[in-house]
Design a protein around this motif. Structure first.
Motif, PDB file in Angstrom:
ATOM      1  N   PHE A   1       0.844  -1.187   0.000  1.00  0.00           N
ATOM      2  CA  PHE A   1       0.000   0.000   0.000  1.00  0.00           C
ATOM      3  C   PHE A   1       0.885   1.243   0.000  1.00  0.00           C
ATOM      4  CE2 PHE A   1      -1.778   3.285   2.926  1.00  0.00           C
ATOM      5  CZ  PHE A   1      -2.806   3.727   2.114  1.00  0.00           C
ATOM      6  N   GLY A   2       0.458   2.243  -0.719  1.00  0.00           N
ATOM      7  CA  GLY A   2       1.206   3.484  -0.708  1.00  0.00           C
ATOM      8  C   GLY A   2       0.979   4.282  -1.981  1.00  0.00           C
ATOM      9  N   PRO A   3       1.731   5.392  -2.062  1.00  0.00           N
ATOM     10  CA  PRO A   3       2.681   5.906  -1.062  1.00  0.00           C
ATOM     11  C   PRO A   3       1.971   6.488   0.158  1.00  0.00           C
ATOM     12  CG  PRO A   3       2.509   7.419  -2.911  1.00  0.00           C
ATOM     13  CD  PRO A   3       1.698   6.223  -3.279  1.00  0.00           C
ATOM     14  N   PHE A   4       2.588   6.274   1.311  1.00  0.00           N
ATOM     15  CA  PHE A   4       2.012   6.787   2.558  1.00  0.00           C
ATOM     16  C   PHE A   4       3.050   7.420   3.474  1.00  0.00           C
ATOM     17  CE2 PHE A   4       3.658   2.731   3.965  1.00  0.00           C
ATOM     18  CZ  PHE A   4       4.020   2.938   5.278  1.00  0.00           C
ATOM     19  N   ALA A   5       4.308   6.970   3.398  1.00  0.00           N
ATOM     20  CA  ALA A   5       5.284   7.297   4.434  1.00  0.00           C
ATOM     21  C   ALA A   5       5.528   8.790   4.575  1.00  0.00           C
ATOM     22  CB  ALA A   5       6.597   6.567   4.171  1.00  0.00           C
ATOM     23  N   GLU A   6       5.634   9.485   3.472  1.00  0.00           N
ATOM     24  CA  GLU A   6       5.991  10.900   3.544  1.00  0.00           C
ATOM     25  C   GLU A   6       4.823  11.772   3.974  1.00  0.00           C
ATOM     26  OE1 GLU A   6       8.228  12.039   0.048  1.00  0.00           O
ATOM     27  OE2 GLU A   6       9.311  10.131   0.090  1.00  0.00           O
ATOM     28  N   SER A   7       3.620  11.178   4.056  1.00  0.00           N
ATOM     29  CA  SER A   7       2.459  11.897   4.590  1.00  0.00           C
ATOM     30  C   SER A   7       2.337  11.766   6.101  1.00  0.00           C
ATOM     31  CB  SER A   7       1.174  11.368   3.935  1.00  0.00           C
ATOM     32  OG  SER A   7       1.170  11.609   2.540  1.00  0.00           O
TER      33      SER A   7
END
Length: 403
Positions: A120-126
């Motif tokens: 799942f993503g992208p999510f990390a930079e949010s």
């Protein structure tokens, strides 16, 4: 009266008619927080060391208290088993109700999941706490074994090969791979490395290969683009020479890094290594190793990387998983993880850019004599392309894995 057989036959058709479960929007954090309330996150993470396990236990308590999110630690012997499970679920058409919500992952396992669209993503930079890593100045938090993470992984710790020895038995520890071979010849049975495919043992292979080969630039490209036999020939010659002088004459190998530590504790080894720079210092504090143990890194530097967490594409609790990933990057959680009283794993945060109150969380008092000096890890060797890990493991097992 409802015909049970007719209902059973219709159920799959009804399931097909249901809309896919909408994934939470990482950019709408208030909605993520609201959706995560009451969720249970199944975190698949290596469970082979008591220190990592006690840290994850602490995290679970904090997540319950702060976010009403339950964290279940699914302990893994090998991360690839979790990758295989997600792949099997995808092949079975289970796209919404997977068994894994978060995976501790990096390297070849991340590459495999990205290649098969399993994340799942992208999510990390949010994630709100991601900014505290200062990724613009610390690109290692967005790069995994040469591959850009592209927001599909969230960083939560750093590792680097660190050697340690018993100073009561070893006057001058070896400072490079050739010196290690010479030392092992002079001190038979006093050193070993974990059996492949253990990740600590595999990292030792890469450390040796980087130093021994004259074609190290090939290691940072896919392995199929290089002459594997030519690049690795010096490594196999080295191991052929080294193995007869290892613990139990190289006929068998320890199972893991923690097993190496146990052999040091039992006095069977006088030189060992870990992928966690504070491993020996924590063990001395907890009376698992003698006070005479000291840590060091090789003169030419040692291999290091960042480890991450990722969310499978079919996690049914993506909101809770994102809350957990964000908490793992909080100053509170990072300081607790770095504490020698908890785990001793290095922080991914740019501590100097934190405010004074958060910086104070990382102050641990006087350095323990078994710890490395503060600047000892400045020379970090980058990880090769992930394809080299698998190729090296397969080749090692073919040559030495019959015992």
């Amino acid at each position: 009266m409802l015909n049970p057989r007719r209902f059973t036959l219709m159920a799959p058709l009804l399931a097909l008619a249901l809309p896919a479960v909408a994934a939470p929007d990482p950019g709408n954090w208030q909605d993520v927080l609201a959706e995560a309330e009451g969720q249970t996150v199944y975190w698949n993470a290596w469970g082979g060391d008591s220190r990592t396990n006690r840290y994850i236990d602490w995290v679970a308590k904090q997540m319950q208290a702060q976010h009403n999110v339950t964290v279940e630690h699914v302990k893994l012997d090998d991360t690839s088993s979790a990758v295989s499970r997600v792949l099997a679920e995808k092949q079975a058409g289970n796209d919404d109700d997977g068994s894994i919500d978060l995976i501790w992952i990096n390297g070849e396992n991340f590459a495999a999941m990205r290649d098969r669209d399993l994340l799942f993503g992208p999510f990390a930079e949010s994630l709100p706490n991601f900014a505290l890593t200062n990724a613009a100045e610390n690109p290692e938090v967005v790069t995994d074994f040469t591959l850009p993470t592209e927001g599909f992984e969230s960083p939560w710790g750093k590792a680097q090969i660190t050697f340690y020895y018993d100073a009561d038995q070893v006057d001058t520890p070896p400072q490079d791979m050739q010196a290690l071979l010479d030392w092992a010849r002079a001190n038979p049975g006093q050193f070993s490395y974990p059996k492949i495919p253990d990740f600590t043992g595999s990292t030792f292979l890469k450390q040796a290969l980087i130093e021994l080969t004259d074609q190290d630039e090939a290691l940072y490209q896919p392995v199929e683009e290089s002459d594997f036999e030519a690049v690795t020939a010096p490594l196999w010659a080295y191991l052929d020479a080294l193995h007869p002088h290892l613990w139990r004459s190289g006929r068998t190998f320890p199972d893991s890094g923690p097993n190496l530590r146990t052999l040091m504790s039992d006095g069977e080894l006088s030189l060992a290594f870990s992928f966690y720079p504070t491993d020996a210092a924590v063990a001395v504090r907890e009376y698992e190793l003698p006070e005479s143990v000291r840590s060091y890194v090789l003169d030419g530097g040692t291999l290091g990387n960042v480890h991450f967490v990722a969310i499978p594409y079919n996690s049914p609790h993506k909101a809770g998983a994102m809350i957990l990933a964000d908490f793992l990057m909080s100053p509170e959680a990072q300081a607790q993880k770095q504490s020698l009283a908890m785990w001793g794993d290095r922080s991914v945060l740019d501590i100097e850019s934190l405010d004074a109150e958060d910086q104070a969380l990382f102050e641990q008092g006087d350095r323990h004599p078994s710890e490395l000096p503060a600047d000892a890890l400045s020379n970090t060797l980058p990880e090769p392309h992930p394809s080299w890990m698998t190729a090296l493991q397969d080749a090692w097992l073919e040559r030495y894995g019959v015992n």
